[in-house]
Write a protein that holds these residues in place. Structure first.
Motif: not given
Length: 209
Positions: A131, A133, A194
């Motif tokens: 992920e 970020r 996301r």
């Protein structure tokens, strides 16, 4: 369910590190000399008072000449049940199944990692779901570079690929890129919500440039 799940008792890299250290007769000072990680940091990692992030993981693997799987300390595969059947030609082969929600995870600031196939030693490549970020290079920090090559497929959202050589480019869900990983690089989230990628790379040594 929280994404930052704790390692189970059989997946605790701190416990695995302590066992590897004691099995080799190393003191914490010895591990410091090999990895550059402070004795206080190593002590906190072993006792679970500090989380192991990806940067520290790579320093341990490189300094102690370990495969990543050795620090996940997964349980051994049960021995096969014997039978009265005649012996067959010996076959070799390995497999690793990673169930959704059971993958080892860790965070290293700009990235949140989910490791897949982590229990296999001496792998030729390393798959992980990341992920992304960080939303700017200022937030990300210095480029990352490592040995080998990398293939990355965009699973969710839009991400911007930065490198030492090429101009930044945005990749969207379903796009992919293959590149030499020794070139400093970084992924930046560039869409709301996301942003996730599947990264598969060869080699093991990671460092910030």
């Amino acid at each position: 369910m929280s994404r930052n799940k704790n390692f189970s008792s059989q997946q605790n890299p701190g416990e695995a590190l302590r066992k590897i250290r004691t099995d080799n007769g190393w003191t914490l000072a010895d591990v410091y000399e090999k990895t550059g990680l402070a004795v206080s940091t190593l002590s906190k990692l072993e006792t679970g008072k500090m989380e192991l992030n990806y940067t520290k993981l790579m320093k341990l693997c490189d300094g102690l000449d370990l495969d990543m799987a050795q620090l996940f300390a997964l349980p051994d595969t049960p021995a096969p049940v014997t039978s009265d059947r005649p012996p067959r030609t010996k076959m070799t082969g390995r497999r690793a199944i990673t169930r959704k929600g059971e993958e080892p995870t860790m965070s290293d600031g700009p990235y949140f990692y989910e490791f897949h196939g982590a229990e296999l030693n001496q792998r030729s490549f390393h798959p992980m779901v990341i992920e992304v970020r960080a939303r700017s290079m200022e937030e990300f920090g210095n480029y990352i570079k490592h040995e080998g090559e990398e293939f990355t497929y965009i699973l969710e959202g839009d991400v911007e690929f930065h490198s030492e050589i090429y101009a930044p480019t945005v990749l969207s869900e379903g796009d992919s890129i293959y590149f030499d990983a020794g070139m400093g690089h970084a992924w930046i989230a560039s869409s709301p919500g996301r942003c996730r990628i599947l990264a598969v790379f060869t080699g093991s040594s990671h460092q910030h440039s």
